[in-house]
Scaffold this motif. Structure first.
Motif, PDB file in Angstrom:
ATOM      1  N   TYR A 184      33.336  52.134 -45.194  1.00 42.06           N
ATOM      2  CA  TYR A 184      32.385  51.559 -44.241  1.00 42.06           C
ATOM      3  C   TYR A 184      30.957  51.614 -44.788  1.00 42.06           C
ATOM      4  CZ  TYR A 184      35.673  50.880 -40.380  1.00 42.06           C
ATOM      5  OH  TYR A 184      36.701  50.424 -39.593  1.00 42.06           O
ATOM      6  N   ALA A 185      30.613  52.708 -45.415  1.00 44.79           N
ATOM      7  CA  ALA A 185      29.264  52.837 -45.978  1.00 44.79           C
ATOM      8  C   ALA A 185      29.046  51.794 -47.078  1.00 44.79           C
ATOM      9  CB  ALA A 185      29.062  54.246 -46.536  1.00 44.79           C
ATOM     10  N   ALA A 186      30.057  51.591 -47.939  1.00 45.03           N
ATOM     11  CA  ALA A 186      29.945  50.606 -49.015  1.00 45.03           C
ATOM     12  C   ALA A 186      29.844  49.193 -48.454  1.00 45.03           C
ATOM     13  CB  ALA A 186      31.139  50.715 -49.960  1.00 45.03           C
ATOM     14  N   LEU A 187      30.641  48.891 -47.426  1.00 47.78           N
ATOM     15  CA  LEU A 187      30.595  47.571 -46.807  1.00 47.78           C
ATOM     16  C   LEU A 187      29.229  47.295 -46.194  1.00 47.78           C
ATOM     17  CD1 LEU A 187      34.103  47.545 -45.095  1.00 47.78           C
ATOM     18  CD2 LEU A 187      33.360  46.017 -46.943  1.00 47.78           C
ATOM     19  N   GLN A 188      28.660  48.286 -45.542  1.00 44.26           N
ATOM     20  CA  GLN A 188      27.348  48.100 -44.911  1.00 44.26           C
ATOM     21  C   GLN A 188      26.252  47.883 -45.958  1.00 44.26           C
ATOM     22  OE1 GLN A 188      26.889  51.482 -42.319  1.00 44.26           O
ATOM     23  NE2 GLN A 188      28.494  50.785 -40.900  1.00 44.26           N
ATOM     24  N   ARG A 189      26.336  48.639 -47.072  1.00 46.79           N
ATOM     25  CA  ARG A 189      25.332  48.447 -48.127  1.00 46.79           C
ATOM     26  C   ARG A 189      25.439  47.047 -48.723  1.00 46.79           C
ATOM     27  NH1 ARG A 189      26.885  53.708 -49.660  1.00 46.79           N
ATOM     28  NH2 ARG A 189      28.210  52.845 -51.315  1.00 46.79           N
ATOM     29  N   LEU A 190      26.656  46.603 -49.010  1.00 49.66           N
ATOM     30  CA  LEU A 190      26.845  45.289 -49.605  1.00 49.66           C
ATOM     31  C   LEU A 190      26.434  44.164 -48.658  1.00 49.66           C
ATOM     32  CD1 LEU A 190      30.304  45.922 -51.320  1.00 49.66           C
ATOM     33  CD2 LEU A 190      28.121  45.556 -52.489  1.00 49.66           C
ATOM     34  N   ALA A 191      26.759  44.317 -47.390  1.00 51.88           N
ATOM     35  CA  ALA A 191      26.367  43.317 -46.398  1.00 51.88           C
ATOM     36  C   ALA A 191      24.852  43.289 -46.239  1.00 51.88           C
ATOM     37  CB  ALA A 191      27.048  43.611 -45.065  1.00 51.88           C
ATOM     38  N   GLY A 192      24.238  44.487 -46.234  1.00 53.15           N
ATOM     39  CA  GLY A 192      22.790  44.564 -46.090  1.00 53.15           C
ATOM     40  C   GLY A 192      22.051  43.918 -47.254  1.00 53.15           C
ATOM     41  N   GLN A 193      22.667  43.911 -48.435  1.00 49.77           N
ATOM     42  CA  GLN A 193      22.038  43.302 -49.604  1.00 49.77           C
ATOM     43  C   GLN A 193      22.381  41.823 -49.744  1.00 49.77           C
ATOM     44  OE1 GLN A 193      23.106  45.705 -53.024  1.00 49.77           O
ATOM     45  NE2 GLN A 193      22.508  47.579 -51.983  1.00 49.77           N
ATOM     46  N   GLY A 194      23.200  41.316 -48.810  1.00 49.91           N
ATOM     47  CA  GLY A 194      23.505  39.888 -48.813  1.00 49.91           C
ATOM     48  C   GLY A 194      24.673  39.483 -49.673  1.00 49.91           C
ATOM     49  N   PHE A 195      25.480  40.461 -50.132  1.00 49.53           N
ATOM     50  CA  PHE A 195      26.601  40.137 -50.996  1.00 49.53           C
ATOM     51  C   PHE A 195      27.897  39.871 -50.221  1.00 49.53           C
ATOM     52  CE2 PHE A 195      24.053  42.966 -53.909  1.00 49.53           C
ATOM     53  CZ  PHE A 195      23.516  41.919 -54.637  1.00 49.53           C
TER      54      PHE A 195
END
Length: 265
Positions: A47-58
């Motif tokens: 979940y943490a990885a998904l949120q970081r990637l989504a937050g960066q627009g990937f």
């Protein structure tokens, strides 16, 4: 797969982020729980990885509960990454502090192996021009490298003390021969008017050289070479007429600055 993960990590993604991205690209949209099951990683970390990637627009995040994540099309992903990398590189180049009056260093090389390794690297990477001044004893050491450079379209200007022309742009070494240096033979190379090597090699084969990109040294070697070419062309064009026209003045001028006087013409 491993190669892809390796390159994603080289671009700054963590090991888990890289695995999540590949899994979503491969398996399609999924919830955090499904990604956790597919990758074998803990749900909290996923979940943490998904949120970081989504937050960066990937990643794209679908509406609904639970949220489902999907990868951007690969062309869009690489365009975003490329743009950000280029922006970062330009910022580093623009903002990185520079030392005032920074000068190119001079490096000393000892022995044939170190000298030839350095020389081979630069001659092999030459793009535009190589200027060479060597004695005939050293011609065989560099001839193959110079021929290969010419085959790549590099302009090669080189001078030797005597012998047959080994390359098309051959010139006799210097318009006026000076006394040999005790204990060795001088050689010099200038590559792309940027990198230069000046050194000496003795009969024992041991070589010593100074290597630098300092513009003063480069300019000195190029000016010396150009001066020799001009003087050689004058002698070649005018021949004995030089002595006839200028008489003792010509010999006195040359004898004043060059040991041994003018070369016979």
């Amino acid at each position: 797969m491993e190669q892809l993960l390796h390159h994603l990590k080289n671009l700054g993604f963590t090991d888990l982020e890289a695995k999540v991205m590949v899994e979503l690209a491969q398996g399609g949209a999924a919830s955090g729980y499904e990604v956790s099951k597919r990758t074998g990683a803990s749900r909290s970390n996923v979940y943490a990885a998904l949120q970081r990637l989504a937050g960066q627009g990937f990643l794209r995040v679908g509406e609904g509960e639970p949220a489902r994540y999907s990868m951007l099309p690969v062309e869009e992903l690489t365009r975003i990454i490329s743009g950000r990398l280029q922006e970062s590189l330009e910022t580093v180049e623009r903002k990185m502090p520079r030392q005032e009056h920074e000068q190119a260093p001079f490096h000393n090389l000892e022995g044939d192996r170190d000298v030839m390794t350095s020389l081979a690297r630069e001659l092999g990477g030459a793009k535009h021009e190589i200027v060479v001044d060597v004695r005939r004893e050293e011609v065989a050491l560099v001839l193959d490298m110079l021929e290969q450079a010419e085959q790549r379209g590099v302009k090669v200007l080189w001078a030797c003390d005597s012998g047959e022309a080994a390359l098309g742009q051959w010139l006799p070494r210097g318009a006026f021969e000076t006394e040999p240096i005790p204990g060795g033979r001088k050689f010099s190379f200038v590559v792309d008017r940027r990198w230069c090597m000046l050194g000496m090699r003795g009969d024992s084969g041991a070589a010593q050289a100074v290597v630098t990109e300092h513009p003063v040294m480069t300019e000195l070697l190029l000016n010396q070479f150009a001066q020799d070419i001009v003087l050689y062309e004058m002698e070649n064009d005018m021949g004995a007429e030089l002595s006839v026209r200028y008489g003792w003045r010509y010999e006195n001028i040359i004898g004043k600055y060059v040991s041994g006087g003018p070369r016979s013409i």
